[in-house]
Design an enzyme around this catalytic site. Sequence first.
Site, PDB file in Angstrom:
ATOM      1  N   THR A  70       0.851  -1.202   0.000  1.00  0.00           N
ATOM      2  CA  THR A  70       0.000   0.000   0.000  1.00  0.00           C
ATOM      3  C   THR A  70       0.881   1.244   0.000  1.00  0.00           C
ATOM      4  OG1 THR A  70      -1.734  -1.185   1.165  1.00  0.00           O
ATOM      5  CG2 THR A  70      -1.813   1.219   1.275  1.00  0.00           C
ATOM      6  N   GLN A 175       0.762 -10.191  -5.394  1.00  0.00           N
ATOM      7  CA  GLN A 175       0.241 -11.562  -5.386  1.00  0.00           C
ATOM      8  C   GLN A 175       1.129 -12.531  -6.166  1.00  0.00           C
ATOM      9  OE1 GLN A 175      -2.216 -12.695  -3.538  1.00  0.00           O
ATOM     10  NE2 GLN A 175      -3.086 -10.765  -2.834  1.00  0.00           N
ATOM     11  N   SER A 194       4.859  -7.082  -0.897  1.00  0.00           N
ATOM     12  CA  SER A 194       4.486  -7.047   0.515  1.00  0.00           C
ATOM     13  C   SER A 194       4.808  -8.398   1.161  1.00  0.00           C
ATOM     14  CB  SER A 194       2.986  -6.754   0.611  1.00  0.00           C
ATOM     15  OG  SER A 194       2.669  -6.201   1.847  1.00  0.00           O
ATOM     16  N   HIS A 196       4.016 -10.113   3.860  1.00  0.00           N
ATOM     17  CA  HIS A 196       3.066 -11.054   4.482  1.00  0.00           C
ATOM     18  C   HIS A 196       2.277 -11.867   3.464  1.00  0.00           C
ATOM     19  CE1 HIS A 196      -0.861  -8.787   4.055  1.00  0.00           C
ATOM     20  NE2 HIS A 196      -0.009  -7.842   3.729  1.00  0.00           N
ATOM     21  N   THR A 232      13.263   5.274  10.262  1.00  0.00           N
ATOM     22  CA  THR A 232      14.163   4.164  10.596  1.00  0.00           C
ATOM     23  C   THR A 232      13.660   2.865   9.987  1.00  0.00           C
ATOM     24  OG1 THR A 232      14.697   5.271  12.650  1.00  0.00           O
ATOM     25  CG2 THR A 232      15.237   2.922  12.532  1.00  0.00           C
ATOM     26  N   CYS A 322     -22.597  -9.011   0.775  1.00  0.00           N
ATOM     27  CA  CYS A 322     -23.821  -8.852  -0.017  1.00  0.00           C
ATOM     28  C   CYS A 322     -25.026  -8.579   0.865  1.00  0.00           C
ATOM     29  CB  CYS A 322     -24.072 -10.080  -0.882  1.00  0.00           C
ATOM     30  SG  CYS A 322     -24.123 -11.612   0.042  1.00  0.00           S
TER      31      CYS A 322
END
Length: 381
Positions: A70, A175, A194, A196, A232, A322
């Site tokens: 992000t 991904q 990313s 994770h 940092t 939904c």
Amino acid sequence: MLYFDHNATCPMLPEARDAWLEAVERYPGNPSSLHRVGDRADRAMNLAREKLAAMLGCHPLDIVFTSGATESANLVMRHAAAAYSEFASIWVSSIEHPCVTQPWRFLFPKRGVPLRSDEHGVVRLDAVESALEKRRPALVAVMAANNETGVIQPWSGIGEVCREHGVDYFCDATQWLGRLPAKGLGSVDFVAGSAHKFGGPRGVGFLKVKGQGAFQGLFRGGMQEEGRRAGTENVPGILSMVKAMEVRESALGQRAEEPRREWRDSFLRELMARLPGSQVLGGQVERLWNTATVLLPAKDCRQRFAVRLDKAGFAVSTGSACASGKEEPSPVLLSMGVAVEDTSRVLRFSAGWETTESDWKALLNGVLRVASESDSTPGME
Ligand code: PLP
């Protein structure tokens, strides 16, 4: 609980956890400090930078460590707003993650041009190529593999045509990394990742930037990362992330994804045969080996379905709710031509490297069981 939501996040790899713990013990210093404790942390971090750069195929100083994809995507859009001409247009695909589309819309409300995917969820190379013959944006953003469908994008070809036309290219590889080989991504101008999503810790990632020095960062207040990202650095997180990537790259070197793709495909074949009215999204094109995204039969609402699967011991993903009616339908599904009313019956099953063949079989039985219970439950319309 069987976990089928690895596209959201993955459990941390034991090797990555060990690397994190070891770094906490061995490198307590601030990498910017001049003393030896700081210097040791700085050296360890730069060794990790070199290893990551070697896996991607770029220069180590092209890597900026961040807090995740992000932040990396926001960095690219901020850089684009600061570095390119005020008249330049920015093309972003209709299947990008909100961490790309939202800063893009915010920063370029009038200069953003969307690139539509086709009905299979692919941003076609020929479409990008012919658009580039007519116009010249400053930046094109097309991800490597989609988080909702797993559909693989022609990022390598798009990178090439962008290069030929002198246009910068940003590829969100969040991904893709750790599931398919990283090699080659280093030749793309901007790449986000990313940790994770491939077995590293949360809150750490990177941005591969185009060359050194010419990058307009987002944060001010320090000269870390060659002045491109003040603050940092998260040394244990970085070392752990790179370890996770090494473990995944080594599995890919042994083609360990191939049987896993077959387990996923066999799940889908059985599911399609035994759950009439269901459909695989992106089923006719290349997808990540771990992802199965399914349009459920018309009467099912995915949120209720996912809650029942959760009770049955399976963690799967719904995306928007939904039942609440509050969330917008997924732009990715709309771009593929899924009707608005059908977007609320899509479920995503995303496996990990540790998911076994028998886990996929258990999931099949779980989904079929929940579907048959739904058939006999009033109100499942
Ligand atoms: N890009 C893609 C394709 C993603 O799937 C995600 C997370 O779901 C992100 C970016 C954002 O990653 P993070 O939340 O780690 O910053």
